[in-house]
Enzyme design. Structure first.
Site, PDB file in Angstrom:
ATOM      1  N   TYR A 120     -12.012  65.778  66.223  1.00  0.00           N
ATOM      2  CA  TYR A 120     -12.046  64.312  66.304  1.00  0.00           C
ATOM      3  C   TYR A 120     -12.975  63.899  67.461  1.00  0.00           C
ATOM      4  O   TYR A 120     -12.882  64.462  68.564  1.00  0.00           O
ATOM      5  CB  TYR A 120     -10.617  63.787  66.516  1.00  0.00           C
ATOM      6  CG  TYR A 120     -10.562  62.343  66.913  1.00  0.00           C
ATOM      7  CD1 TYR A 120     -11.091  61.354  66.084  1.00  0.00           C
ATOM      8  CD2 TYR A 120      -9.989  61.950  68.118  1.00  0.00           C
ATOM      9  CE1 TYR A 120     -11.053  60.020  66.461  1.00  0.00           C
ATOM     10  CE2 TYR A 120      -9.943  60.619  68.498  1.00  0.00           C
ATOM     11  CZ  TYR A 120     -10.485  59.662  67.662  1.00  0.00           C
ATOM     12  OH  TYR A 120     -10.449  58.345  68.039  1.00  0.00           O
ATOM     13  N   ASP A 143      -4.003  70.317  66.694  1.00  0.00           N
ATOM     14  CA  ASP A 143      -3.871  68.881  66.467  1.00  0.00           C
ATOM     15  C   ASP A 143      -3.392  68.725  65.023  1.00  0.00           C
ATOM     16  O   ASP A 143      -4.142  68.935  64.075  1.00  0.00           O
ATOM     17  CB  ASP A 143      -5.225  68.198  66.683  1.00  0.00           C
ATOM     18  CG  ASP A 143      -5.144  66.680  66.508  1.00  0.00           C
ATOM     19  OD1 ASP A 143      -4.262  66.216  65.762  1.00  0.00           O
ATOM     20  OD2 ASP A 143      -5.985  65.965  67.093  1.00  0.00           O
ATOM     21  N   LYS A 170      -0.847  57.690  63.472  1.00  0.00           N
ATOM     22  CA  LYS A 170      -1.251  57.942  62.090  1.00  0.00           C
ATOM     23  C   LYS A 170      -0.022  58.122  61.188  1.00  0.00           C
ATOM     24  O   LYS A 170       0.776  57.216  61.055  1.00  0.00           O
ATOM     25  CB  LYS A 170      -2.212  59.135  62.067  1.00  0.00           C
ATOM     26  CG  LYS A 170      -3.340  59.038  63.106  1.00  0.00           C
ATOM     27  CD  LYS A 170      -4.210  57.839  62.872  1.00  0.00           C
ATOM     28  CE  LYS A 170      -5.326  57.550  63.859  1.00  0.00           C
ATOM     29  NZ  LYS A 170      -5.459  58.158  65.139  1.00  0.00           N
ATOM     30  N   ARG A 220       9.766  55.191  83.841  1.00  0.00           N
ATOM     31  CA  ARG A 220       8.656  56.133  83.624  1.00  0.00           C
ATOM     32  C   ARG A 220       9.180  57.555  83.454  1.00  0.00           C
ATOM     33  O   ARG A 220       8.668  58.341  82.663  1.00  0.00           O
ATOM     34  CB  ARG A 220       7.655  56.066  84.797  1.00  0.00           C
ATOM     35  CG  ARG A 220       6.582  57.126  84.740  1.00  0.00           C
ATOM     36  CD  ARG A 220       5.376  56.859  85.635  1.00  0.00           C
ATOM     37  NE  ARG A 220       5.703  56.231  86.897  1.00  0.00           N
ATOM     38  CZ  ARG A 220       6.267  56.855  87.953  1.00  0.00           C
ATOM     39  NH1 ARG A 220       6.558  58.126  87.889  1.00  0.00           N
ATOM     40  NH2 ARG A 220       6.534  56.191  89.059  1.00  0.00           N
TER      41      ARG A 220
HETATM   42  C1  LIG Z   1      -7.069  63.989  64.565  1.00  0.00           C
HETATM   43  C2  LIG Z   1      -6.917  62.986  65.663  1.00  0.00           C
HETATM   44  N1  LIG Z   1      -6.482  63.393  66.865  1.00  0.00           N
HETATM   45  C3  LIG Z   1      -6.320  62.519  67.891  1.00  0.00           C
HETATM   46  C4  LIG Z   1      -6.612  61.184  67.740  1.00  0.00           C
HETATM   47  C5  LIG Z   1      -6.465  60.255  68.928  1.00  0.00           C
HETATM   48  O1  LIG Z   1      -5.321  59.472  68.786  1.00  0.00           O
HETATM   49  P1  LIG Z   1      -5.147  57.977  69.336  1.00  0.00           P
HETATM   50  O2  LIG Z   1      -6.167  57.134  68.616  1.00  0.00           O
HETATM   51  O3  LIG Z   1      -3.733  57.640  68.990  1.00  0.00           O
HETATM   52  O4  LIG Z   1      -5.395  58.000  70.796  1.00  0.00           O
HETATM   53  C6  LIG Z   1      -7.055  60.714  66.507  1.00  0.00           C
HETATM   54  C7  LIG Z   1      -7.375  59.276  66.336  1.00  0.00           C
HETATM   55  O5  LIG Z   1      -8.027  58.881  65.392  1.00  0.00           O
HETATM   56  C8  LIG Z   1      -7.215  61.642  65.440  1.00  0.00           C
HETATM   57  O6  LIG Z   1      -7.643  61.240  64.236  1.00  0.00           O
END
Ligand SMILES: Cc1ncc(COP(=O)(O)O)c(C=O)c1O
Length: 388
Positions: free
Chosen positions: A108, A181, A206, A55
């Site tokens: 998001y 982000d 992604k 961890r």
């Molecule tokens: C712009 C954005 N930020 C954060 C996330 C969250 O990521 P995760 O699905 O890997 O937890 C997503 C998921 O779709 C996203 O599109």
């Protein structure tokens, strides 16, 4: 090799080599995966290269973290089991009860859900604002208690572009930190730390992973104090990425630059093809000159990326018909993989913000344009749209 985050070579060279030294005993060019959960000690406290327990540290995860830091231009990167786990760790590391997060009103849906439903009961307030209205953001930040300003640019799925440098200045003037982000752009297209942001967060699920076969997240910073706080939460809470996930993410990240070029080529052609088609009301893609954020995107991004949103004259029914009629574009959540995906945000990725001020228009589809032959993708969309 350079230390974590040291920028000495071009992006693609760093993508292939950062954290990827060959294995000294056998010369294996791809470093072996380390699955071990624990490490032998040479006498009590006699750790080899600092490794003690999985961890706290794992060589495969460390390799990914070094690669991520090198590509975002940060001093430190931390890898997590999902994008939301990364967001949770960074908020818990940097905020205390009574603090407020000023976030984009088209963030998001999962980010909004995390902040408003999981963290709000622990005393972290949130305030959604239109990030493209800098005066509005300034007023919101000035209200007091603002610890983080949180922006996605391009945003998901409205494809709004926000001026990262201006936002960083505004946040810093008020004593707040700017979190970007960077999931939609990826580190190949945009490096927010170089523009003044304090923290970059990614859903590595992604573009970074890039093949729709691994879920993960990352936080990157360029400041030792912030790094220590986030590293502590990663260790103390433990939502780390496992070795196999870290390996898959590293393997995807090596080809990010090549993939983003192709995603951007294909998305630009598709966006241009969609403009003015019968049944199409509006195409949201920053690569289109008529997009309100086009010039800003051209300034702060290398190219415009692979995400295209499109709104239909025929409203919800038209969007649903197109979403359910394509063959190559697979109807699925997520984005950023090599295969093209189609998403109906209102009922899928952004269902959690339905009925709030973050709700997505019901006539909107979000396309994650893959790396297939673009003529085939256009033919697929043409067949679906001609059913309207
Ligand atoms: C712009 C954005 N930020 C954060 C996330 C969250 O990521 P995760 O699905 O890997 O937890 C997503 C998921 O779709 C996203 O599109």
């Amino acid at each position: 090799m350079p230390e974590q985050g040291e920028k000495t070579t071009g992006f693609n060279t760093r993508a292939v080599h950062a954290g990827q030294e060959f294995e000294p005993r056998t010369g294996a060019v791809v470093p072996p995966l380390h699955f071990s959960s624990t490490y032998a000690q040479d006498g009590i406290g006699g750790l080899r290269s600092g490794y003690e327990y999985g961890r706290g540290g794992n060589p495969t995860r460390d390799a990914l973290q070094e690669q991520l830091a090198a590509l975002e231009g940060g001093s430190h990167a931390y890898s997590f089991s999902s994008g939301l786990a990364a967001e949770d760790a960074l908020i818990r590391a940097l905020c205390s009860p009574g603090d407020r997060i000023v976030l984009g009103n088209d963030a998001y849906g999962g980010t909004y859900r995390l902040i408003s439903r999981v963290l709000a009961p622990w005393g972290i307030a949130n305030q959604p604002v239109d990030m493209s209205d800098l005066d509005g953001v300034r007023a919101a930040v000035a209200e007091g208690g603002a610890r983080l300003v949180w922006v996605e640019t391009p945003s998901n799925p409205m494809m709004k572009i926000t001026d990262i440098a201006a936002l960083a200045e505004l946040a810093h003037d008020a004593g707040a930190l700017l979190v970007v982000d960077n999931t939609f752009a990826s580190p190949y297209l945009q490096n927010p730390l170089a523009l003044g942001a304090d923290v970059v967060v990614h859903s590595t699920t992604k573009y970074i992973g890039g093949h729709s076969d691994v879920v993960g997240g990352a936080v990157v910073v360029n400041d030792g104090e912030l790094a220590e706080k986030i590293g502590f939460v990663q260790f103390a809470v433990g939502a780390v990425s496992g070795p196999m996930d870290a390996f898959l993410t590293t393997r995807g990240l090596k080809t990010l630059g090549v993939r983003m070029e192709r995603h951007s080529d294909n998305a630009q052609k598709i966006a241009e093809w969609l403009v003015g088609r019968p049944g199409v009301e509006q195409v949201l893609y920053p690569g289109l000159p008529e997009h309100p954020g086009h010039e800003l995107a051209a300034k702060q991004m290398r190219r415009f990326g692979g995400m295209v949103s499109v709104q239909f004259v025929g409203g919800e029914a038209a969007a649903r018909t197109v979403a359910e009629s394509t063959r190559l574009f697979t109807l699925a959540e997520s984005l950023g993989g090599i295969e093209s995906l189609m998403n109906y945000p209102s009922e899928m990725t952004h269902a959690s913000v339905k009925g709030t001020e973050l709700a997505v228009p019901v006539n909107l589809l979000r396309l994650s344009v893959g790396i297939e032959d673009v003529d085939d993708l256009i033919a697929d969309l043409d067949a679906a749209i001609s059913r309207l």
